[in-house]
Design an enzyme around this catalytic site. Structure first.
Site, PDB file in Angstrom:
ATOM      1  N   LYS A 291       0.497  -1.085  -0.031  1.00 57.95           N
ATOM      2  CA  LYS A 291       0.331   0.280  -0.053  1.00 57.95           C
ATOM      3  C   LYS A 291       1.090   1.181  -0.469  1.00 57.95           C
ATOM      4  O   LYS A 291       1.651   1.420   0.394  1.00 57.95           O
ATOM      5  CB  LYS A 291      -1.096  -0.200   0.782  1.00 57.95           C
ATOM      6  CG  LYS A 291      -1.884   1.510   1.065  1.00 57.95           C
ATOM      7  CD  LYS A 291      -2.836   0.637   0.327  1.00 57.95           C
ATOM      8  CE  LYS A 291      -4.204   1.794   0.440  1.00 57.95           C
ATOM      9  NZ  LYS A 291      -3.848   2.908  -0.826  1.00 57.95           N
TER      10      LYS A 291
ATOM     11  N   LYS B 169       4.632   2.604   8.923  1.00 58.58           N
ATOM     12  CA  LYS B 169       3.524   3.282   9.249  1.00 58.58           C
ATOM     13  C   LYS B 169       2.335   2.054   9.805  1.00 58.58           C
ATOM     14  O   LYS B 169       1.033   2.192  10.058  1.00 58.58           O
ATOM     15  CB  LYS B 169       3.559   4.053   7.777  1.00 58.58           C
ATOM     16  CG  LYS B 169       1.988   5.248   8.057  1.00 58.58           C
ATOM     17  CD  LYS B 169       1.243   6.075   7.378  1.00 58.58           C
ATOM     18  CE  LYS B 169       2.789   7.387   6.710  1.00 58.58           C
ATOM     19  NZ  LYS B 169       2.433   8.110   5.870  1.00 58.58           N
TER      20      LYS B 169
ATOM     21  N   LYS C  49       5.444   2.366  -2.646  1.00 57.51           N
ATOM     22  CA  LYS C  49       5.321   3.362  -3.364  1.00 57.51           C
ATOM     23  C   LYS C  49       5.623   3.195  -4.634  1.00 57.51           C
ATOM     24  O   LYS C  49       6.313   2.625  -4.776  1.00 57.51           O
ATOM     25  CB  LYS C  49       6.539   4.406  -2.200  1.00 57.51           C
ATOM     26  CG  LYS C  49       5.998   5.839  -2.279  1.00 57.51           C
ATOM     27  CD  LYS C  49       4.839   6.122  -0.615  1.00 57.51           C
ATOM     28  CE  LYS C  49       4.632   7.577  -0.551  1.00 57.51           C
ATOM     29  NZ  LYS C  49       3.447   7.733   0.236  1.00 57.51           N
TER      30      LYS C  49
ATOM     31  N   THR D 213      -5.695  12.308   7.364  1.00 55.12           N
ATOM     32  CA  THR D 213      -4.058  12.536   6.868  1.00 55.12           C
ATOM     33  C   THR D 213      -4.546  13.567   8.080  1.00 55.12           C
ATOM     34  O   THR D 213      -3.025  13.767   9.385  1.00 55.12           O
ATOM     35  CB  THR D 213      -3.591  12.742   5.800  1.00 55.12           C
ATOM     36  OG1 THR D 213      -3.167  11.899   5.055  1.00 55.12           O
ATOM     37  CG2 THR D 213      -1.785  12.935   6.300  1.00 55.12           C
TER      38      THR D 213
ATOM     39  N   ASN E  90      -2.490  19.760   1.215  1.00 53.61           N
ATOM     40  CA  ASN E  90      -3.482  19.479   1.266  1.00 53.61           C
ATOM     41  C   ASN E  90      -3.816  18.460   2.998  1.00 53.61           C
ATOM     42  O   ASN E  90      -4.683  19.572   3.262  1.00 53.61           O
ATOM     43  CB  ASN E  90      -3.643  18.098   0.584  1.00 53.61           C
ATOM     44  CG  ASN E  90      -5.620  17.017   1.294  1.00 53.61           C
ATOM     45  OD1 ASN E  90      -6.327  17.932   0.926  1.00 53.61           O
ATOM     46  ND2 ASN E  90      -5.163  15.618   1.591  1.00 53.61           N
TER      47      ASN E  90
ATOM     48  N   SER F 251      -7.577   4.804   4.253  1.00 61.18           N
ATOM     49  CA  SER F 251      -7.563   3.981   3.480  1.00 61.18           C
ATOM     50  C   SER F 251      -7.566   2.644   3.025  1.00 61.18           C
ATOM     51  O   SER F 251      -8.648   1.519   2.151  1.00 61.18           O
ATOM     52  CB  SER F 251      -6.159   4.458   1.857  1.00 61.18           C
ATOM     53  OG  SER F 251      -5.801   5.797   1.285  1.00 61.18           O
TER      54      SER F 251
END
Length: 415
Positions: free
Chosen positions: A69, A93, A105, A189, A220, A348
């Site tokens: 992810k 994470k 990533k 986030t 953001n 997510s």
């Protein structure tokens, strides 16, 4: 000036935690290297008819706890080492908040600010096609990151679905609600940053009501965090974007600053504040500092001048290991990125689960579930740090690495 290398920093952080855990050399050999690094070079037709060859990456660090992810970023500064570091941090994470994912990533070397919407769509669809050999709803699930958004995710999802012959909404997260996105994802986030900061403030006896907050980065994560902390009763004393910084000790209205930025393309010239440098927002008098921009901004060169009691890392990798030592010794509580900004990947995960079961939750349930996970993760990290008399980053890394190591040990080595 030495070039900052995020992958070297990620490895240094890993080795520090591995040393304290007494991790075997065999386990370190497995966990310090990415499982898979895919580099693609592909042609994109520009609006003027020219062809430009673009380079992109997708790195999967570890998948022993579940599918990979991680976000996709578009930037002229993307490097393979940066993507490798971010993939490793994603592994930790996901493990630190206890969700069943590994880390990945992606990045594309381009300047999206100088590209039209149609050029970005063609780039996105071709890049998706190139990495379709590794992504999928049960193997590797991309998401938005720097300079990508829900529209980019919609193009990725549609491209993957066209190749599959049917809609596959779970192949990406961070999509628009109309095609399987989740309530609360856009604010996730920043919401996670608020929840962990609230928990940290309770631990040190700091009231967030009236607390002074400085934010580096007004994209953001940063702009939404400014709004959420303002609504919590905090005083937003400084903000910055790539063009410059803004300081007002009496406080700024983040909604007004956001409107100004949309109109003028900058926060730096907002009239109700003093113009300062981008790096200066890190050093203004404040109680909570939120680095929400890029890696490596807090170093041994400026850490001594940071006045905040809490640093909540909304960005990935903003603090170097040398700076961590300085901040810890001066009593500054750093909430590490793999904990502070894990709200995004947590929601997510909620989106992915909802897509797989075709059953969706309302925003209230999303926020409730997110708060429970973030608080549980913060407490587990804080307890680990207290037990080992170390900072929260080392505590978080130790907790995460031990979980991934356990999964690796239990699964064994194939064949």
């Amino acid at each position: 000036m030495q070039q900052f290398n995020p992958y070297e920093m990620a490895i240094e952080q890993f080795e520090l935690a591995a040393d304290r855990l007494g991790l075997s050399e065999d386990m370190r050999e497995i966990l310090r290297k990415p499982k898979r690094e895919l580099t693609v070079n592909f042609p994109v037709r520009l609006d003027d008819g020219r062809i430009k060859t673009i380079t992109g990456y997708r790195v999967q660090h570890n998948v022993n706890r579940g599918p990979a992810k991680g976000g996709i970023r578009y930037s002229p500064d993307v490097t393979l080492d940066e993507v490798k570091a971010l993939a490793m941090w994603m592994t930790w994470k996901c493990a630190v908040v206890g969700i069943p994912y590994g880390g990945a990533k992606g990045g594309v070397i381009c300047d999206p600010k100088n590209m039209t919407a149609s050029e970005l769509e063609r780039l996105t669809r071709r890049f998706t096609t190139e990495i379709s050999i590794v992504i999928g709803p049960h193997s590797d699930i991309p998401a938005p990151d720097v300079n990508t958004n829900s529209q980019v995710m919609a193009w990725m999802m549609d491209t993957y679905s066209m190749h599959s012959g049917f809609s596959v909404p779970a192949v990406v997260t961070g999509k628009p609600l109309s095609i399987g996105g989740s309530e609360g994802r856009n604010d996730a986030t920043a919401t996670g940053v608020l929840f962990t900061t609230r928990r940290a403030a309770q631990r040190i006896g700091l009231s967030l009501k009236g607390a002074r907050v400085s934010l580096q980065g007004f994209g953001n994560a940063g702009s939404i965090a400014a709004r959420l902390f303002y609504n919590e009763g905090c005083k937003i004393v400084a903000v910055s974007d790539t063009t410059g910084g803004l300081y007002n000790e009496d406080g700024l209205d983040p909604a007004a600053v956001q409107r100004y930025k949309l109109e003028h393309g900058t926060v730096a010239t907002y009239p109700r504040g003093q113009r300062i440098g981008v790096a200066d927002v890190l050093e203004v008098p404040c109680d909570v500092l939120i680095p929400a921009a890029t890696e490596g901004v807090i170093t041994d060169q400026n850490a001594e001048r940071i006045q905040a009691r809490i640093v909540a890392e909304a960005a990935n990798g903003p603090t170097t290991p040398a700076a961590d030592i300085i901040l810890f010794n001066k009593g500054c509580l750093v909430i590490p990125d793999i904990l502070a900004n894990a709200g995004g990947v947590t929601v997510s995960y909620f989106e992915w689960v909802q897509d797989l079961q075709s059953f969706f939750w309302d925003a209230e349930e999303i926020i409730h579930r997110l708060e429970g996970i973030m608080n549980k993760a913060f407490d587990a990290v804080a307890d680990k740090a207290e037990h080992y008399s170390c900072d929260l980053r080392l505590g978080a890394n130790m907790l995460a690495i031990s979980r991934v190591a356990e999964a690796t040990q239990v699964r064994g080595i194939y064949p």
